[in-house]
Write an enzyme that holds these catalytic residues in place. Structure first.
Site, mmCIF file in Angstrom:
data_model
loop_
_atom_site.group_PDB
_atom_site.id
_atom_site.type_symbol
_atom_site.label_atom_id
_atom_site.label_comp_id
_atom_site.label_asym_id
_atom_site.label_seq_id
_atom_site.Cartn_x
_atom_site.Cartn_y
_atom_site.Cartn_z
ATOM 1 N N HIS A 732 33.977 54.543 40.822
ATOM 2 C CA HIS A 732 34.488 53.490 41.719
ATOM 3 C C HIS A 732 35.736 53.992 42.434
ATOM 4 C CE1 HIS A 732 31.923 50.988 39.030
ATOM 5 N NE2 HIS A 732 31.682 50.341 40.170
ATOM 6 N N HIS A 736 32.750 56.015 46.883
ATOM 7 C CA HIS A 736 31.838 54.867 46.690
ATOM 8 C C HIS A 736 32.075 53.823 47.779
ATOM 9 C CE1 HIS A 736 29.767 51.425 45.034
ATOM 10 N NE2 HIS A 736 30.920 50.760 44.871
ATOM 11 N N HIS A 772 36.487 46.893 48.905
ATOM 12 C CA HIS A 772 35.969 46.007 47.865
ATOM 13 C C HIS A 772 36.253 46.507 46.452
ATOM 14 C CE1 HIS A 772 32.678 48.930 47.524
ATOM 15 N NE2 HIS A 772 32.353 48.333 46.390
ATOM 16 N N ASP A 773 36.639 47.759 46.253
ATOM 17 C CA ASP A 773 36.963 48.266 44.917
ATOM 18 C C ASP A 773 38.365 48.870 44.869
ATOM 19 O OD1 ASP A 773 34.902 47.587 43.195
ATOM 20 O OD2 ASP A 773 33.637 49.242 43.871
ATOM 21 N N ASP A 883 26.481 47.395 47.900
ATOM 22 C CA ASP A 883 27.229 47.860 46.738
ATOM 23 C C ASP A 883 26.333 48.639 45.778
ATOM 24 O OD1 ASP A 883 29.428 48.175 45.121
ATOM 25 O OD2 ASP A 883 29.220 46.234 44.130
#
Length: 1012
Positions: A732, A736, A772-773, A883
């Site tokens: 992550h 990614h 998003h991460d 994702d």
């Protein structure tokens, strides 16, 4: 006398002796005694009054110094009034006893004369601004008369006293005596301060020496000291139960004392018959005086009345309700048709009888307060013959008498029926009955007061115990509300309890709704449950909203008869609202923070005023508990935020401007060169600069830079900062995020959905994919909760996703990274809203909650992408398929990515073993890595396949993604089959168990099970 000060009697005498002028003139009349002493002397018989007056004149002209003079009041003169008052009583008088003379005889039989100069002899009430009064003989006689007629004084004071007079009295009596040590302050006969003005100890401006301007911290008018409770013999307020739990509920010692009093031996009927009328009444009065239990006392009264009047049966009705509320006032009897041989236990088995106020013979007697003697009940139209029909007993003669307390208020009605041998009740029976009931009224009133005091003590103990339970644990709002609800339901005995917390921004709407049913306390998990259920039942907004906005208490006997009740809340639920009690919950500042609603009291009973009083007192503690819990949660949140922020800032920093300038100068290849439109794209051939340039190309091709006037340098720096804020974890990480963004770009361009979504939502989705991460630690939500990390304390649901969003906003608002700075306020708010929803959608808990509705829309072909609701669902599902998009890639890419994901999971499993001392689940257990193929198959079946099938149905252009998933499933299934062949046959059962375990994990609610 001088106008500003008074002269002592001693000085007065010396001045007269030393003045030649006074020796040549007739002696002046001696000064009059102080007024309070004057009126007490006037009340004595003539001879004693004459002797005291002679003694006064002698002491006034030839005072004797006394050794008893106080060092604090050297100018006072003490008179020893021998033979008057108590033996050798010393009466101290303040200075300023008067300087004028009195006309008339010194030793006459009449009252002593008053002062000749009224302006010199005055007495003032203690306190600032108190008026002064002139005392003459007439006033003295009047005061003596008032002392003898206290009832008149009390009545006159109640009717005529002004508020200023009452306040002055309170202030004067609030001053401790120790503060008025000077002459004339609370001494001896109690002459008022300021009697002559300006004497020793007098304060300036006529103010009492003990009185001073209040600062708000002065001695209160009425204060309670612990010493006052010494004579009561109070027990410890907190006791310990047998299991060691502290409680305010004391043992039932008071009830035992009442029972002991009730066990005093009563004379038998044979013994009573041998007594005359006076002895009989005296004996029966003694009998009821020994009983403080209302029910037992009433039974004794009836039995004794039957003996006195030779009646066959008796009944007692007690008044219930307040005097001013005639509609709700009634007469209640739990002792009906009592005979001399009946017992209290037998009477308890009979049902309670209620008679409306003023109805029937009993009601007439209570309302009129007069006796009713009826020789033939059937000849009286007020008699209800149906009662005889119900009981089978025929009523002939009847005598009803009101029972009154000491103030003449009717508190009950005693009724005797059918005198023995068919006779009627005589005038003598009436007199005996009335005489006895006078004592009964006093005894019954005392018993009721005692019972009320015991109930009040018990109620206070219950409320203190509830307060202790509430304040014992205030760590979370769920725990405090659950305690409130369980104890409210237990105390007030109702089917449902709801606690609705008011939304801070909008009064009348609710942010959270907690509910509890009786059956919730009877389930298997009732003892282990620490938090209530939420939003199970529909909200009756008509009643709860009214209470939340007005702060009024609503008590409804029949919900369906009240216009505020919404009948639709019972539709399709199988539940029926009947009685409702709804009350606001306020914090210490009086602000409404919630509403508590009780529904359907047990046994179909209505909620009473007593229930309202209990709930009102309990709601005060609830308000404080909820307020304190909110404060505690805010403090914990603030500390957690601070800790997280410091941790983040210590690790991360914004990208330097020089790197942004360097990136600006680089040439950006086309999307075709990067293969950004290809669903099979992989980033293994790109370095970090290549990934950054590919991101710039996406922004350029979607025309986001020109549309939103994003400065190119700011965009480059923002991309560098986002990349920098990804930690160097196994999977992550920045790469990614870049792959997720590429898949989003490929989908919206291939399907042409950018036309439907619009530029604003496309910008938000692309930013969401890249962010998003952010700051992922290589551990999932479950790990954060198990480790009780600051993040878990800060965010209770979607822990990591909320953190990713907060980090996104922080970077967007940091200097040099504000790519949305040129958006309008509406555009900025819209982008942030879509950004938050998109990032939170990457939590598989959200995916499982929302995918059912999305799948239904796709299958029904009823999907209009122009509707915001459909687009919102579409955006959330698009974030999910992007994702986990690694599952759609060619097999070599998919296998490599799966190994990276597994490596990160195994690292978390190692931490759980070493630091948390727990055994990780199979997918994170390095020792179970040979089960990776079968777990991947489960992951594809439960999560991936359904959503990609839905998107393939939604748009045929996305069919390649579904084919990639199917191909990879075949590959993983082949590896799983090969692994099963290598295992011994006797382990088949274990494989099945592991398969089920993996499926449970794959269908869980944690984002960490993803492989893309």
């Amino acid at each position: 006398m001088g106008q500003g000060s008074s002269t002592t009697l001693l000085n007065c005498g010396k001045q007269r002796e030393g003045s030649q002028q006074e020796q040549d003139t007739p002696p002046p009349i001696p000064p009059a005694p102080p007024p309070r002493l004057l009126h007490q002397i006037n009340r004595l018989e003539g001879g004693r009054r004459r002797r005291i007056w002679q003694h006064w004149r002698q002491e006034a002209w030839h005072p004797r110094p006394r050794a008893a003079h106080s060092a604090h009041s050297p100018d006072s003169t003490t008179l020893c009034c021998t033979g008057w008052g108590s033996h050798g009583e010393e009466v101290k008088t303040s200075q300023g006893g008067g300087g004028g003379g009195s006309e008339g005889s010194s030793g006459g039989e009449g009252p002593l004369p008053g002062p000749a100069s009224p302006s010199d002899l005055t007495v003032g009430q203690a306190g600032v601004g108190s008026p002064s009064f002139t005392y003459d003989p007439e006033c003295a006689r009047m005061e003596a008369w008032l002392d003898d007629h206290q009832d008149f004084v009390h009545d006159y004071f109640i009717r005529k006293a002004s508020r200023h007079m009452v306040d002055t009295w309170l202030v004067s009596h609030a001053v401790p005596q120790s503060l008025g040590v000077g002459a004339g302050a609370y001494c001896g006969v109690g002459v008022g301060a300021g009697e002559a003005g300006g004497g020793v100890g007098a304060a300036p401006n006529g103010q009492h020496p003990g009185s001073r301007a209040s600062s708000g911290a002065a001695t209160p008018v009425r204060k309670i000291s612990a010493h006052e409770f010494e004579r009561g013999g109070l027990t410890k307020p907190i006791v310990t139960t047998i299991d060691g739990t502290p409680t305010f509920l004391s043992p039932a010692g008071a009830a035992e004392n009442v029972a002991i009093l009730a066990k005093v031996r009563r004379k038998s009927k044979t013994e009573l018959k041998g007594l005359d009328e006076r002895q009989l009444i005296f004996e029966l009065v003694k009998d009821i005086c020994n009983d403080l239990d209302v029910r037992s006392l009433c039974h004794k009264i009836l039995q004794n009345v039957s003996i006195l009047t030779s009646a066959d049966r008796c009944s007692l009705f007690l008044v219930q309700g307040v005097r001013l509320d005639a509609d709700n006032r009634c007469l209640v009897s739990t002792l009906f048709d009592v005979n001399p041989d009946s017992t209290v236990e037998e009477m308890e088995e009979k049902e309670e009888i209620r008679i409306p106020w003023g109805c029937g013979i009993v009601g007439y007697t209570a309302m009129s307060g007069t006796m009713v003697n009826i020789p033939d009940a059937y000849q009286d139209e007020r008699f209800n013959r149906e009662i005889d029909g119900m009981t089978g007993y025929k009523t002939r003669s009847m005598l009803c008498m009101p029972i009154k307390d000491s103030s003449g208020e009717v508190i009950g009605v005693a009724q005797v029926i059918n005198k023995h041998e068919g006779q009627v009740f005589t005038v003598n029976d009436e007199k005996v009955f009335e005489s006895y009931l006078q004592f009964c009224g006093i005894g019954l009133k005392n018993a009721q007061l005692y019972e009320r005091s015991q109930l009040e003590v018990k109620r206070n103990q219950v409320l203190l115990d509830l307060a202790r339970i509430i304040f014992e644990e205030q760590s979370t709002i769920e725990q405090i509300v659950y305690r409130i609800m369980t104890h409210t339901q237990s105390l007030l005995q109702c089917e449902r309890v709801q606690v609705l917390l008011v939304h801070e921004a909008s009064q009348g709407t609710f942010s959270r709704v907690f509910d509890l049913e009786v059956k919730d306390l009877q389930g298997d998990d009732a003892e282990n449950r620490t938090s209530p259920f939420e939003s199970r039942f529909p909200i009756n907004i008509g009643i709860t909203g009214h209470v939340a906005t007005t702060g009024e208490t609503v008590c409804i006997v029949d919900a369906y008869q009240d216009p505020k009740f919404d009948k639709s809340v019972d539709e399709l639920t199988g539940f029926c609202h009947k009685s409702i009690l709804c009350m606001p919950i306020k914090n210490t500042a009086g602000k409404i923070v919630g509403v508590v609603q009780l529904i359907n009291k047990f046994d179909n009973l209505p909620f009473t005023t007593n229930d309202e009083n209990f709930l009102e007192a309990f709601a005060i503690f609830c308000g404080m508990g909820i307020h304190n819990t909110h404060m505690y949660e805010k403090a914990v949140t603030a500390m957690a935020k601070q800790k997280v922020t410091l941790e983040v800032l210590s690790y991360h920093a914004a990208a330097p401007k020089e790197e942004a300038v360097r990136l600006m100068k680089m040439k950006i290849p086309s999307a075709q060169a990067f293969r950004l439109y290809d669903f099979k794209f992989d980033d293994f051939s790109l370095d970090d600069d290549g990934s950054l340039k590919a991101c710039l190309r996406m922004f350029l091709d979607l025309d986001l830079i020109g549309r939103f006037h994003i400065e190119y340098e700011v965009l480059c720096r923002w991309l560098l900062s986002v990349k920098k804020n990804y930690r160097n974890v196994t999977y992550h990480n920045w790469r990614h995020a870049f792959n997720v963004a590429q898949m989003m770009f490929a989908i919206i361009t291939t399907t042409q959905w950018w036309k439907v979504l619009g530029e604003l939502e496309c910008l938000a989705l692309l930013v969401a994919c890249l962010c998003h991460d952010l700051d992922h630690r290589g551990t999932n939500n479950s790990f954060q909760i198990k480790a009780s990390s600051p993040l878990a304390q800060l965010y209770t649901t979607s822990t990591m996703e909320h953190h990713h969003f907060d980090q996104s906003v922080m970077i967007l608002n940091s200097a040099g990274n504000q790519i949305l700075s040129n958006c309008t306020p509406d555009e900025y708010s819209r982008v942030i809203s879509v950004l938050e929803d998109a990032i939170l959608a990457t939590d598989l808990a959200v995916y499982f909650r929302k995918r059912g509705g999305f799948f239904s829309l796709v299958k029904s072909k009823d999907h209009d992408l122009n509707k915001e609701e459909m687009r919102e669902q579409l955006r959330g599902m698009m974030m999910t398929i992007c994702d986990i998009a690694a599952i759609t890639k060619p097999w070599p890419t998919q296998k490599k990515v799966a190994e990276l994901v597994a490596g990160e999971f195994f690292e978390q499993g190692d931490i759980e073993k070493e630091e948390l001392k727990i055994t990780p689940i199979d997918m994170m257990n390095r020792e179970k890595k040979d089960k990776l193929p079968i777990m991947q198959v489960c992951f594809i079946d439960s999560i991936c396949m359904p959503v990609y099938e839905a998107f393939a149905d939604l748009n045929p252009e996305l069919l390649p993604l579904l084919e990639g998933v199917r191909e990879n499933r075949r590959q993983w299934q082949s590896l799983a089959n090969d692994a099963n062949k290598d295992q011994p046959a006797n382990n088949n059962n274990n494989h099945k168990n592991n398969n089920n375990n993996s499926r449970d994990v794959g269908t869980g609610v944690d984002k960490s099970v993803t492989t893309g």
